[in-house]
Scaffold this motif. Structure first.
Motif, mmCIF file in Angstrom:
data_model
loop_
_atom_site.group_PDB
_atom_site.id
_atom_site.type_symbol
_atom_site.label_atom_id
_atom_site.label_comp_id
_atom_site.label_asym_id
_atom_site.label_seq_id
_atom_site.Cartn_x
_atom_site.Cartn_y
_atom_site.Cartn_z
ATOM 1 N N ASP A 164 0.829 -1.209 0.000
ATOM 2 C CA ASP A 164 0.000 0.000 0.000
ATOM 3 C C ASP A 164 0.859 1.254 0.000
ATOM 4 O O ASP A 164 0.553 2.228 -0.700
ATOM 5 C CB ASP A 164 -0.924 0.020 1.217
ATOM 6 N N LEU A 165 1.925 1.243 0.789
ATOM 7 C CA LEU A 165 2.823 2.392 0.851
ATOM 8 C C LEU A 165 3.494 2.626 -0.501
ATOM 9 O O LEU A 165 3.544 3.762 -0.992
ATOM 10 C CB LEU A 165 3.863 2.182 1.941
ATOM 11 N N LEU A 166 4.005 1.588 -1.117
ATOM 12 C CA LEU A 166 4.641 1.742 -2.432
ATOM 13 C C LEU A 166 3.642 2.212 -3.483
ATOM 14 O O LEU A 166 3.964 3.058 -4.323
ATOM 15 C CB LEU A 166 5.282 0.430 -2.864
ATOM 16 N N ALA A 167 2.425 1.675 -3.445
ATOM 17 C CA ALA A 167 1.402 2.102 -4.399
ATOM 18 C C ALA A 167 1.089 3.588 -4.221
ATOM 19 O O ALA A 167 0.940 4.315 -5.209
ATOM 20 C CB ALA A 167 0.142 1.266 -4.228
ATOM 21 N N LYS A 175 3.553 13.654 1.044
ATOM 22 C CA LYS A 175 2.749 14.047 2.214
ATOM 23 C C LYS A 175 1.420 13.302 2.248
ATOM 24 O O LYS A 175 0.863 13.063 3.319
ATOM 25 C CB LYS A 175 2.507 15.546 2.197
ATOM 26 N N LYS A 176 0.920 12.931 1.083
ATOM 27 C CA LYS A 176 -0.347 12.194 1.029
ATOM 28 C C LYS A 176 -0.188 10.754 1.522
ATOM 29 O O LYS A 176 -1.170 10.093 1.843
ATOM 30 C CB LYS A 176 -0.876 12.178 -0.400
ATOM 31 N N CYS A 177 1.050 10.279 1.593
ATOM 32 C CA CYS A 177 1.303 8.890 1.957
ATOM 33 C C CYS A 177 1.628 8.713 3.439
ATOM 34 O O CYS A 177 1.972 7.604 3.867
ATOM 35 C CB CYS A 177 2.463 8.345 1.120
ATOM 36 N N VAL A 178 1.534 9.771 4.223
ATOM 37 C CA VAL A 178 1.870 9.673 5.650
ATOM 38 C C VAL A 178 0.997 8.644 6.380
ATOM 39 O O VAL A 178 1.516 7.850 7.162
ATOM 40 C CB VAL A 178 1.816 11.065 6.315
ATOM 41 N N PRO A 179 -0.328 8.603 6.143
ATOM 42 C CA PRO A 179 -1.114 7.565 6.842
ATOM 43 C C PRO A 179 -0.680 6.138 6.501
ATOM 44 O O PRO A 179 -0.620 5.272 7.381
ATOM 45 C CB PRO A 179 -2.548 7.826 6.371
ATOM 46 N N ALA A 180 -0.356 5.901 5.230
ATOM 47 C CA ALA A 180 0.103 4.563 4.846
ATOM 48 C C ALA A 180 1.445 4.250 5.498
ATOM 49 O O ALA A 180 1.691 3.111 5.925
ATOM 50 C CB ALA A 180 0.213 4.472 3.324
ATOM 51 N N LEU A 181 2.317 5.248 5.598
ATOM 52 C CA LEU A 181 3.611 5.054 6.248
ATOM 53 C C LEU A 181 3.433 4.751 7.734
ATOM 54 O O LEU A 181 4.096 3.867 8.284
ATOM 55 C CB LEU A 181 4.486 6.292 6.053
ATOM 56 N N GLU A 182 2.514 5.459 8.399
ATOM 57 C CA GLU A 182 2.243 5.206 9.812
ATOM 58 C C GLU A 182 1.692 3.797 10.025
ATOM 59 O O GLU A 182 2.055 3.128 10.994
ATOM 60 C CB GLU A 182 1.270 6.246 10.358
ATOM 61 N N ASN A 210 1.430 9.118 -6.264
ATOM 62 C CA ASN A 210 1.488 10.523 -5.854
ATOM 63 C C ASN A 210 2.823 11.221 -6.097
ATOM 64 O O ASN A 210 2.926 12.421 -5.846
ATOM 65 C CB ASN A 210 1.131 10.638 -4.374
ATOM 66 N N THR A 211 3.835 10.521 -6.546
ATOM 67 C CA THR A 211 5.126 11.176 -6.778
ATOM 68 C C THR A 211 5.616 10.889 -8.194
ATOM 69 O O THR A 211 5.184 9.934 -8.842
ATOM 70 C CB THR A 211 6.192 10.688 -5.787
#
Length: 102
Positions: free
Chosen positions: A20-23, A38-45, A28-29
């Motif tokens: 999910d994080l890689l997707a 910045k949009k991927c912060v929830p997936a990173l958490e 987004n980049t």
């Protein structure tokens, strides 16, 4: 595990979070613009929580503290009395035996 494989040879337990994080990063980049991270912060958490369980451990500690406070504020009403412990033969067994035998 660091290899990406689980204990039984399949994917690790956090592999779906990693996907999910890689997707999110792919969508987004771009090579020129990294501002979409910045949009991927929830997936990173979510991925970090899967790896380290820090939020879960904090919740468990908070629940344990609250439970201990509740126990201290309201002592047990059905706690055994010293007399009932004596009746079990744990304290002053000789006196109880004399009383029972006559």
């Amino acid at each position: 595990m660091a290899s990406g494989y689980g204990l039984n040879g399949g994917p690790s337990r956090c592999f779906p979070f990693w996907q999910d994080l890689l997707a999110c990063y792919v969508v987004n980049t771009t090579a020129e613009d990294d501002s979409g991270k910045k949009k991927c912060v929830p997936a990173l958490e979510d991925y970090y929580e899967c790896l380290h369980h820090k939020k879960e451990a904090a919740r468990v500690r908070a629940l344990q503290v609250a439970y201990r406070k509740a126990q201290a504020a309201h002592p047990r009403e059905d706690a055994p009395k010293p007399g009932s412990i004596r009746n079990l033969g744990l304290l002053d067994a000789e006196e109880d035996t004399k009383n029972v035998l006559g």
